[in-house]
Design a protein around this motif. Sequence first.
Motif, PDB file in Angstrom:
ATOM      1  N   ASN A 187       0.826  -1.196   0.000  1.00  0.00           N
ATOM      2  CA  ASN A 187       0.000   0.000   0.000  1.00  0.00           C
ATOM      3  C   ASN A 187       0.865   1.252   0.000  1.00  0.00           C
ATOM      4  OD1 ASN A 187      -1.826   2.230   1.288  1.00  0.00           O
ATOM      5  ND2 ASN A 187      -3.217   0.592   0.652  1.00  0.00           N
ATOM      6  N   ARG A 188       1.955   1.231   0.751  1.00  0.00           N
ATOM      7  CA  ARG A 188       2.866   2.385   0.737  1.00  0.00           C
ATOM      8  C   ARG A 188       3.505   2.546  -0.641  1.00  0.00           C
ATOM      9  NH1 ARG A 188       4.227   0.166   5.752  1.00  0.00           N
ATOM     10  NH2 ARG A 188       6.265  -0.548   5.040  1.00  0.00           N
ATOM     11  N   LEU A 189       3.747   1.426  -1.328  1.00  0.00           N
ATOM     12  CA  LEU A 189       4.270   1.510  -2.685  1.00  0.00           C
ATOM     13  C   LEU A 189       3.285   2.265  -3.582  1.00  0.00           C
ATOM     14  CD1 LEU A 189       5.935  -1.330  -4.696  1.00  0.00           C
ATOM     15  CD2 LEU A 189       4.055  -0.068  -5.702  1.00  0.00           C
ATOM     16  N   LEU A 190       2.003   1.956  -3.444  1.00  0.00           N
ATOM     17  CA  LEU A 190       0.991   2.643  -4.238  1.00  0.00           C
ATOM     18  C   LEU A 190       0.937   4.126  -3.892  1.00  0.00           C
ATOM     19  CD1 LEU A 190      -1.822  -0.051  -3.940  1.00  0.00           C
ATOM     20  CD2 LEU A 190      -0.446   0.419  -5.974  1.00  0.00           C
ATOM     21  N   GLN A 191       1.089   4.437  -2.617  1.00  0.00           N
ATOM     22  CA  GLN A 191       1.086   5.840  -2.205  1.00  0.00           C
ATOM     23  C   GLN A 191       2.297   6.588  -2.772  1.00  0.00           C
ATOM     24  OE1 GLN A 191       0.532   6.278   2.128  1.00  0.00           O
ATOM     25  NE2 GLN A 191      -0.328   4.206   2.132  1.00  0.00           N
ATOM     26  N   ALA A 192       3.441   5.912  -2.801  1.00  0.00           N
ATOM     27  CA  ALA A 192       4.667   6.558  -3.279  1.00  0.00           C
ATOM     28  C   ALA A 192       4.682   6.725  -4.777  1.00  0.00           C
ATOM     29  CB  ALA A 192       5.885   5.738  -2.833  1.00  0.00           C
ATOM     30  N   HIS A 193       3.953   5.868  -5.473  1.00  0.00           N
ATOM     31  CA  HIS A 193       3.928   5.865  -6.932  1.00  0.00           C
ATOM     32  C   HIS A 193       2.543   6.312  -7.386  1.00  0.00           C
ATOM     33  CE1 HIS A 193       4.336   3.386 -10.890  1.00  0.00           C
ATOM     34  NE2 HIS A 193       4.773   4.613 -11.052  1.00  0.00           N
ATOM     35  N   LEU A 249      -4.666  -3.090 -13.649  1.00  0.00           N
ATOM     36  CA  LEU A 249      -4.096  -3.791 -12.502  1.00  0.00           C
ATOM     37  C   LEU A 249      -2.592  -3.554 -12.429  1.00  0.00           C
ATOM     38  CD1 LEU A 249      -4.704  -5.820 -10.178  1.00  0.00           C
ATOM     39  CD2 LEU A 249      -4.061  -7.635 -11.772  1.00  0.00           C
ATOM     40  N   GLU A 250      -2.130  -3.046 -11.296  1.00  0.00           N
ATOM     41  CA  GLU A 250      -0.707  -2.813 -11.067  1.00  0.00           C
ATOM     42  C   GLU A 250      -0.141  -3.742 -10.006  1.00  0.00           C
ATOM     43  OE1 GLU A 250       2.367   0.862  -9.905  1.00  0.00           O
ATOM     44  OE2 GLU A 250       0.259   1.258 -10.322  1.00  0.00           O
ATOM     45  N   VAL A 251      -0.908  -4.009  -8.968  1.00  0.00           N
ATOM     46  CA  VAL A 251      -0.472  -4.879  -7.877  1.00  0.00           C
ATOM     47  C   VAL A 251      -1.564  -5.903  -7.599  1.00  0.00           C
ATOM     48  CG1 VAL A 251       0.052  -5.002  -5.416  1.00  0.00           C
ATOM     49  CG2 VAL A 251       1.025  -3.158  -6.796  1.00  0.00           C
ATOM     50  N   ALA A 252      -1.192  -7.175  -7.594  1.00  0.00           N
ATOM     51  CA  ALA A 252      -2.127  -8.244  -7.258  1.00  0.00           C
ATOM     52  C   ALA A 252      -1.518  -9.086  -6.138  1.00  0.00           C
ATOM     53  CB  ALA A 252      -2.426  -9.124  -8.462  1.00  0.00           C
ATOM     54  N   PHE A 253      -2.386  -9.629  -5.308  1.00  0.00           N
ATOM     55  CA  PHE A 253      -1.930 -10.433  -4.175  1.00  0.00           C
ATOM     56  C   PHE A 253      -2.863 -11.617  -3.994  1.00  0.00           C
ATOM     57  CE2 PHE A 253      -2.227 -11.757   0.236  1.00  0.00           C
ATOM     58  CZ  PHE A 253      -0.899 -11.871   0.607  1.00  0.00           C
ATOM     59  N   ALA A 256      -5.085  -2.046  -7.463  1.00  0.00           N
ATOM     60  CA  ALA A 256      -4.544  -2.995  -6.479  1.00  0.00           C
ATOM     61  C   ALA A 256      -5.655  -3.933  -6.043  1.00  0.00           C
ATOM     62  CB  ALA A 256      -3.979  -2.253  -5.276  1.00  0.00           C
ATOM     63  N   VAL A 257      -5.433  -5.227  -6.235  1.00  0.00           N
ATOM     64  CA  VAL A 257      -6.466  -6.223  -5.952  1.00  0.00           C
ATOM     65  C   VAL A 257      -5.858  -7.392  -5.189  1.00  0.00           C
ATOM     66  CG1 VAL A 257      -8.059  -7.899  -6.959  1.00  0.00           C
ATOM     67  CG2 VAL A 257      -7.841  -5.624  -7.982  1.00  0.00           C
ATOM     68  N   PRO A 317      -6.342   3.260  -2.183  1.00  0.00           N
ATOM     69  CA  PRO A 317      -7.470   2.347  -2.414  1.00  0.00           C
ATOM     70  C   PRO A 317      -7.005   0.988  -2.915  1.00  0.00           C
ATOM     71  CG  PRO A 317      -7.912   4.507  -3.361  1.00  0.00           C
ATOM     72  CD  PRO A 317      -6.464   4.503  -2.961  1.00  0.00           C
ATOM     73  N   ALA A 318      -7.607  -0.052  -2.402  1.00  0.00           N
ATOM     74  CA  ALA A 318      -7.334  -1.420  -2.831  1.00  0.00           C
ATOM     75  C   ALA A 318      -8.610  -2.222  -2.647  1.00  0.00           C
ATOM     76  CB  ALA A 318      -6.190  -2.030  -2.021  1.00  0.00           C
ATOM     77  N   LEU A 319      -8.729  -3.303  -3.383  1.00  0.00           N
ATOM     78  CA  LEU A 319      -9.908  -4.140  -3.328  1.00  0.00           C
ATOM     79  C   LEU A 319      -9.539  -5.553  -2.921  1.00  0.00           C
ATOM     80  CD1 LEU A 319     -11.626  -3.139  -6.710  1.00  0.00           C
ATOM     81  CD2 LEU A 319     -12.144  -2.250  -4.442  1.00  0.00           C
ATOM     82  N   ALA A 320     -10.373  -6.166  -2.096  1.00  0.00           N
ATOM     83  CA  ALA A 320     -10.267  -7.592  -1.797  1.00  0.00           C
ATOM     84  C   ALA A 320     -11.450  -8.278  -2.452  1.00  0.00           C
ATOM     85  CB  ALA A 320     -10.268  -7.843  -0.298  1.00  0.00           C
ATOM     86  N   ILE A 321     -11.169  -9.177  -3.380  1.00  0.00           N
ATOM     87  CA  ILE A 321     -12.226  -9.830  -4.162  1.00  0.00           C
ATOM     88  C   ILE A 321     -12.097 -11.331  -3.971  1.00  0.00           C
ATOM     89  CG2 ILE A 321     -13.252 -10.089  -6.442  1.00  0.00           C
ATOM     90  CD1 ILE A 321     -11.784  -7.580  -7.311  1.00  0.00           C
ATOM     91  N   GLN A 322     -13.079 -11.916  -3.346  1.00  0.00           N
ATOM     92  CA  GLN A 322     -13.008 -13.355  -3.129  1.00  0.00           C
ATOM     93  C   GLN A 322     -13.271 -14.124  -4.412  1.00  0.00           C
ATOM     94  OE1 GLN A 322     -15.383 -14.719   0.113  1.00  0.00           O
ATOM     95  NE2 GLN A 322     -14.470 -16.762   0.117  1.00  0.00           N
ATOM     96  N   ASN A 323     -14.195 -13.592  -5.225  1.00  0.00           N
ATOM     97  CA  ASN A 323     -14.533 -14.272  -6.467  1.00  0.00           C
ATOM     98  C   ASN A 323     -15.146 -13.255  -7.421  1.00  0.00           C
ATOM     99  OD1 ASN A 323     -16.003 -15.880  -8.494  1.00  0.00           O
ATOM    100  ND2 ASN A 323     -15.455 -17.618  -7.183  1.00  0.00           N
ATOM    101  N   LEU A 324     -14.597 -13.141  -8.625  1.00  0.00           N
ATOM    102  CA  LEU A 324     -15.129 -12.181  -9.588  1.00  0.00           C
ATOM    103  C   LEU A 324     -16.581 -12.466  -9.935  1.00  0.00           C
ATOM    104  CD1 LEU A 324     -12.171 -11.802 -12.123  1.00  0.00           C
ATOM    105  CD2 LEU A 324     -12.810 -10.251 -10.267  1.00  0.00           C
ATOM    106  N   SER A 325     -16.980 -13.723  -9.874  1.00  0.00           N
ATOM    107  CA  SER A 325     -18.357 -14.075 -10.209  1.00  0.00           C
ATOM    108  C   SER A 325     -19.341 -13.515  -9.199  1.00  0.00           C
ATOM    109  CB  SER A 325     -18.513 -15.595 -10.280  1.00  0.00           C
ATOM    110  OG  SER A 325     -17.692 -16.133 -11.289  1.00  0.00           O
ATOM    111  N   ASP A 326     -18.892 -13.375  -7.952  1.00  0.00           N
ATOM    112  CA  ASP A 326     -19.769 -12.870  -6.894  1.00  0.00           C
ATOM    113  C   ASP A 326     -19.638 -11.369  -6.704  1.00  0.00           C
ATOM    114  OD1 ASP A 326     -20.510 -15.500  -6.447  1.00  0.00           O
ATOM    115  OD2 ASP A 326     -19.000 -15.788  -4.885  1.00  0.00           O
ATOM    116  N   PHE A 327     -18.474 -10.804  -7.132  1.00  0.00           N
ATOM    117  CA  PHE A 327     -18.180  -9.393  -6.912  1.00  0.00           C
ATOM    118  C   PHE A 327     -18.329  -9.005  -5.446  1.00  0.00           C
ATOM    119  CE2 PHE A 327     -19.596  -9.544 -11.358  1.00  0.00           C
ATOM    120  CZ  PHE A 327     -18.418  -9.132 -11.952  1.00  0.00           C
TER     121      PHE A 327
END
Length: 420
Positions: A151-157, A274-278, A167-168, A183-193
């Motif tokens: 998250n700090r990487l996103l803030q710095a860039h 998408l720049e960062v995925a986890f 960031a997802v 801002p970042a999103l946690a998505i358990q399943n794209l089908s459920d959103f």
Amino acid sequence: MNMNRRFFLKSGSIALASFGLMSSAPSFLQRTVAQALSASGGRRKTLIAIFQRGAVDGLNMVVPYGESAYYDYRPNIAIPKPRSEDGAIDLDGFFGLHPALAPFEPLWREQRLAIVHAVGSPDSTRSHFDAQDYMETGTPGRKGTPDGWLNRLLQAHNDPHATPFRAVAMTPNMPRILQGRAPALAIQNLSDFTIRTGGNAAAGVQNGFEALYEQLTNDRLLSAAGKETFEAISFLKRVNPNQYKPANGAVYPRGRFGDALRQIAQLIKSGVGLEVAFTDIGGWDTHVNQGGARGQLAARLEEFSQGIAALVADLGPLMDDVVIVTMSEFGRTARENGNRGTDHGHANAMFVIGGATRGGRVYCDWPGLKSDQLNEGRDLALTTDFRDVFGELAQKHLRVTDLRTIFPGYTPAKFRGLLS
């Protein structure tokens, strides 16, 4: 879909590409995504971070078969030398891959996969909770850090053209590594959103998009964006991510890990910014009946390597702009225990794949496995701080210039030359 009010205010509206169906998107969505793609030249660098939660046994994952002490310490669970039955996959005459990592062998031969060994946190904790927290916040030994290093990487860039999918985390909840102001999103399943934001998100709405919209439309500050936001949400409901078909013969393993990687590939291909995925994969805490070339650990490594190899194949030439890095909170003891397993240790091994990776090499200052070379007389000693690896990826791949904002109080000391 769960979002907090701050995310809506910051984003204005949800500007997303469809998953291969952009032509049916509302016009304002098409304009926003087109602007973002134009600003990035149509291509975006992406970093995918994968956490092996539970402390994987790095000595059986990347085997120092050239060390006689390795076999002395592990009479029941050691991986045989290359060219033996169930033997390690030879890498360089000293190290070998666990045979369950066979899907990685072509990536190694093509010099697309690099390994960092004897790497990890300088903090000596053997607590899963603390060690994972330190690795995700990037501040080993310091409790209470409010945000994660990604998250700090996103803030710095800062990216003025960022979309909400910058960031997802493909996880049920927001991981520490992505918590923070960006801002970042946690998505358990794209089908459920079913989506949650990073930071101090309020309790989410669990009953669908309509319930979310009803909750927010009384907010005066949201009135301007509300109509477009609901239009975007309605559009997302009409998209069927289950229609996605992996390319190049890629076959993802069944289960949450394979599903997460497949959906990360889908997001990258869809051009949503998408720049960062986890994502993460558990099951590595092998205190009992760990197994050697076969067994409990082998099964986890098979799923792990099959998933990553499928992701690489699926993305094809897009991997030129993608780097995958794996991590685990600490390694395991050099000696097997009385239950034919291993206990919590210290240094470990990491994989770096794709992009401009200078692969086909094991990067490390090998500390040795003799008794007087072990950390506290029991573990592989640390010779590379994990922040050196993360820092190099942030600087060379994502072009972050000031690493002090990402790793406060630390100046990366030893870039390994992982990326060209």
